[in-house]
Scaffold this active site. Structure first.
Site, short mmCIF file in Angstrom:
data_model
loop_
_atom_site.label_atom_id
_atom_site.label_comp_id
_atom_site.label_asym_id
_atom_site.label_seq_id
_atom_site.Cartn_x
_atom_site.Cartn_y
_atom_site.Cartn_z
N ASP A 130 37.15 31.16 39.91
CA ASP A 130 35.77 31.53 40.28
C ASP A 130 35.70 31.95 41.74
OD1 ASP A 130 34.79 31.04 37.77
OD2 ASP A 130 33.88 29.11 38.24
N HIS A 162 37.68 37.06 37.38
CA HIS A 162 38.00 35.63 37.24
C HIS A 162 39.31 35.46 36.47
CE1 HIS A 162 37.34 31.37 36.02
NE2 HIS A 162 37.90 31.79 34.90
N GLU A 163 39.44 36.17 35.33
CA GLU A 163 40.65 36.05 34.52
C GLU A 163 41.89 36.54 35.28
OE1 GLU A 163 40.87 34.53 31.68
OE2 GLU A 163 38.72 34.15 31.63
N HIS A 206 43.37 34.07 37.70
CA HIS A 206 44.36 33.14 37.15
C HIS A 206 45.76 33.73 37.27
CE1 HIS A 206 41.67 30.12 35.61
NE2 HIS A 206 41.02 30.97 34.84
N GLU A 234 40.08 26.59 37.29
CA GLU A 234 38.87 27.36 37.00
C GLU A 234 38.02 27.55 38.25
OE1 GLU A 234 38.16 28.99 34.27
OE2 GLU A 234 40.07 28.29 33.45
#
Length: 464
Positions: free
Chosen positions: A386, A303-304, A307, A382
């Site tokens: 996801d 997930h990070e 980004h 976000e």
């Protein structure tokens, strides 16, 4: 360019009007903003009084955990109300009773008394820095009782605070020292650029601020973080292999993989990446490793890194830079506004730093709009991160890790839509689970599988 200059001159002349009640307007705007935010907090508090687990989480969250989360949320809400009232009272006294000119005169007296006559120490820049740090120090002292209560009563009551009083005081001293070490040269440069570049200062000060932001990205993980936390390399093991494999798969320029001793201060969990575009560092909290399985930590990092892959961090930096350009451009309209200075007790002097502070008071109502728009944007990011993790095949692991983080951090299980829209930079848990298609008929444990514990955890980290 000439059109912009004419518009700026017209706006400057229009706003420099003694008929404008600057002080009452600023106080009214502040009270209106506080009233609105208090109303939102009331709406959220009603949600926090619910005793039934949201239907979407009935299979994932047990009643005891839900009740504790609700109680924690209510405790923080009550603290927020008291702290907010104090902030409003303090702000009113500072504005209404001309605390700024009083402190400016006081710090000027100190310089006349103790600084060598005729030296640069008696100039506006030194005076401004002394004023700023004196005001900041007073703010810190006044905030100590709230900070102490939050950490050693509220957080400790729910098992989150791991700090000792000695560590808390040491952190405070380090923060003050860093504020002086970085604030003095940066503050002096900020003021000198404005003095030296005349009417076009806003463009140069914007470039300076942008350079400071980029420098901070480089310096923070190398210089600042190690002053407060211990960072150790993630030891060889399954987790290290998986994370390095994920980074290689995504072409993420991973240079370092470290564990941070977040448990020294708090039981909250997290993970993040930082660094330059060509050299990145991934940092995982020891609390996250302790409570999560290897696939769950991997899903969180997917997930990070999503980004990063989708350019979210670059987009946020660009938005922040554009906003700063707008702010400094507006400041150029107010920097010589005599009516604003005089309304706050500065009849003959127009210190740059005072003008910037007063300008920020005037601009404050727009902060709420910017905050709302930024939260809408970051919630979208976000969801996208996801979805990125989901497409990499971590659907169930991501969902279970999100639930675990929610449980471990006792985050609100539900939220009022108006409150969350204004305050939350992340979607609420139920929205995120729905987006990744999570369905379950079992409770999610808040600890890692027994097999991983028996094998020394994720990567053999000995401190765990």
């Amino acid at each position: 360019m000439d059109l912009i200059r004419r518009l700026t001159a017209t706006l400057t002349s229009t706003l420099d009007n003694r008929a404008i009640p600057w002080k009452p307007l600023i106080i009214t705007f502040a009270l209106a903003e506080y009233s609105f935010e208090t109303y939102l907090s009331y709406r959220q508090y009603k949600v926090l009084q619910r005793t039934t687990v949201p239907p979407q989480l009935k299979h994932e969250i047990d009643q005891k955990t839900f009740d504790k989360s609700q109680a924690y949320g209510r405790a923080k809400a009550k603290f927020g109300v008291v702290h907010g009232v104090w902030g409003q009272v303090k702000n009113y006294v500072v504005i209404q009773y001309n605390a700024y000119p009083w402190l400016w005169a006081l710090t000027g007296t100190w310089l006349l008394r103790y600084a060598p006559a005729g030296s640069f120490l008696q100039g506006e820049i030194t005076h401004s820095l002394l004023f700023a740090f004196t005001y900041s120090f007073a703010e810190t002292l006044l905030g100590l009782p709230f900070s102490y209560y939050y950490h050693f009563h509220l957080e400790e009551a729910y098992g989150f605070n791991k700090q000792t009083l000695s560590l808390w005081l040491t952190d405070l001293a380090k923060s003050q020292a860093l504020s002086l070490a970085f604030g003095i040269p940066l503050g002096a440069a900020f003021l000198k650029i404005i003095q030296a570049t005349g009417e076009q200062f806003f463009f140069w000060i914007w470039l300076f601020t942008l350079a400071v932001q980029l420098g901070a990205i480089t310096i923070y993980p190398i210089v600042i973080v190690p002053l407060f936390n211990k960072l150790t390399p993630l030891e060889p093991g399954l987790l290290k292999e998986k994370v390095e494999g994920l980074a290689q798969r995504l072409e993420f320029p991973l240079a370092e993989l470290q564990v941070i001793d977040g448990s020294k201060r708090s039981a909250h969990s997290n993970a993040y990446f930082t660094g330059l575009p060509w050299k990145k560092k991934i940092v995982i909290y020891d609390t996250l490793i302790e409570k999560s399985s290897v696939p769950e930590v991997e899903a969180i990092l997917a997930h990070e890194l999503g980004h990063w892959k989708m350019g979210h961090t670059t987009s946020l930096l660009a938005i922040s830079s554009a906003h700063l350009f707008w702010v400094f451009g507006l400041f150029s309209v107010f920097i010589n506004n005599n009516s604003l200075y005089q309304a706050f007790g500065f009849q003959t002097e127009r210190p740059i730093i005072i003008g910037f502070i007063l300008f920020n008071e005037v601009l404050s109502p727009t902060d709420s709009v910017v905050k709302l728009l930024m939260n809408i944007w970051t919630r979208k990011m976000e969801f996208e991160a996801d979805a990125f993790s989901y497409k990499l095949g971590y659907a169930s692991e991501l969902a279970s890790s999100l639930i675990k983080l929610q449980v471990q951090n006792l985050s609100s299980m539900d939220a009022d839509w108006m409150y969350s829209s204004y305050h939350f930079s992340h979607p609420i848990l139920t929205e995120r689970l729905k987006a990744v298609g999570w369905t379950s008929d079992r409770k999610v444990s808040d600890s890692k599988p027994a097999a991983e514990k028996a094998n020394g955890g994720a990567g053999g980290h000995k401190e765990l």
